[in-house]
Design an enzyme around this catalytic site. Structure first.
Site, PDB file in Angstrom:
ATOM      1  N   THR A   1       0.883  -1.034  -0.114  1.00 26.25           N
ATOM      2  CA  THR A   1      -0.116   0.019  -0.029  1.00 26.25           C
ATOM      3  C   THR A   1       0.925   1.284  -0.042  1.00 26.25           C
ATOM      4  OG1 THR A   1      -1.812  -1.177   1.115  1.00 26.25           O
ATOM      5  CG2 THR A   1      -1.572   1.301   1.387  1.00 26.25           C
TER       6      THR A   1
ATOM      7  N   LYS B   1      -7.023   1.532  -3.552  1.00 26.97           N
ATOM      8  CA  LYS B   1      -6.968   1.334  -2.102  1.00 26.97           C
ATOM      9  C   LYS B   1      -7.265   2.315  -1.108  1.00 26.97           C
ATOM     10  CE  LYS B   1      -5.706  -1.334   1.265  1.00 26.97           C
ATOM     11  NZ  LYS B   1      -4.174  -1.888   1.544  1.00 26.97           N
TER      12      LYS B   1
ATOM     13  N   LYS C   1       0.091   5.539   8.247  1.00 25.73           N
ATOM     14  CA  LYS C   1       0.369   5.669   6.915  1.00 25.73           C
ATOM     15  C   LYS C   1      -0.365   5.859   5.759  1.00 25.73           C
ATOM     16  CE  LYS C   1       1.919   2.398   4.870  1.00 25.73           C
ATOM     17  NZ  LYS C   1       1.470   1.588   3.689  1.00 25.73           N
TER      18      LYS C   1
END
Length: 307
Positions: free
Chosen positions: A110, A185, A253
């Site tokens: 990711t 995502k 993050k």
């Protein structure tokens, strides 16, 4: 105890595969490739993790990404962030050093859409394909081989990769050009954290109201309030158990990527920005390694997080 569940794999000619990054997701994903009969070479920054993988699945362990990628048909990556990806691809001992022309790099990290485009460009200079393919479904999905995989890249690369991705994925879609998988995502993460916060508030509300929350979850879990988070996290949230799953540090993050992209494309994400700050509070209380469902520790009868 085996790290993956038994699965029937579609017949496929054996390929030489490198897998870079053996975290809670990468370890079982690489295991499915090995169980499906492919020649797999793994690399992990912490070498003992690679040796543990080899002890379970056999095959080969490399000491650098470059060594792992030598002569591989496919090189899969599942690392931490943009900088980690750059390092394992184009660093001093990166995969590009020995990767063969015509191979395909598939990135399950990711990361940002920008780094996906950047890596696609440097790979193309060596006649190597690149596809961003972030994943969703958690550790349990990886172990069962039932991940959702969001892909960005060319149609040709997607068709080439698809039969191999099906070893550990069930819902696999090409969303557009390079970077589109990462953007998808981000959509996923916006939805997930919003549901977690809503569930945390609902459970805390019910506790404060004196309800039997196990019975509450049973009855509302069959209606419109139902969600993956409710079915898989409500009990542990009620028990204040968070020593598993997707860590708050990683959520922050991911949300950093989301909010940065939103600034670039003009999207307004007021709730997502607020939830990011709530996760920051969990971090400040020492809960950075707790599961993402630990948002409930900020509400109602919760206790301060313990790492």
């Amino acid at each position: 105890m085996p790290s993956i569940q038994k699965k029937m794999y579609a017949p496929l000619s054996s390929a030489k595969v490198a897998f870079i990054g053996l975290g809670v997701m990468g370890f079982p994903m690489a295991g499915h490739l090995a169980q499906a009969g492919h020649h797999v070479t793994v690399y992990n920054r912490t070498h003992s993790k690679a040796l543990a993988w080899q002890a379970e699945f056999g095959n080969h362990v490399a000491t650098t990404p470059a060594e792992a990628a030598r002569d591989a048909d496919f090189v899969m990556f599942c690392v931490g962030n943009d900088d980690d990806l750059r390092e394992v691809i184009q660093g001093e001992n990166g995969a590009l050093l020995h990767a063969k022309a015509g191979s395909l790099f598939i990135d399950h990290t990711t990361a940002s859409a920008n780094v996906a485009r950047e890596m696609a460009t440097v790979c193309a200079e060596k006649s190597i394909g690149f596809m961003d393919a972030p994943i969703s479904g958690g550790q349990s999905g990886a172990e069962a081989g039932k991940l959702s995989i969001m892909c960005g890249g060319s149609d040709a690369n997607f068709k080439k990769a698809l039969p191999y991705l099906e070893h550990y994925g069930t819902i696999i879609e090409l969303l557009g050009d390079t970077g589109s998988g990462q953007l998808c995502k981000m959509v996923n993460q916006i939805c997930v954290v919003s549901v977690i916060q809503g569930l945390a508030e609902a459970l805390a509300f019910g506790e404060n109201a004196g309800l039997d929350m196990q019975r509450v979850v049973k009855v509302i879990g069959g209606g419109a309030a139902s969600s993956w988070q409710m079915h898989n996290r409500s009990q542990t949230m009620l028990d204040r158990e968070f020593d598993f799953g997707f860590a708050v540090d990683w959520v922050r993050k991911d949300l950093g990527l989301v909010l940065n992209e939103a600034r670039n494309n003009g999207a307004r994400l007021p709730i997502t920005a607020l939830i990011d700050q709530l996760y920051a509070q969990v971090q400040e209380q020492g809960g950075g390694r707790l599961d993402s469902s630990s948002l409930i520790t900020l509400l109602g009868k919760s206790q301060a997080p313990q790492s």
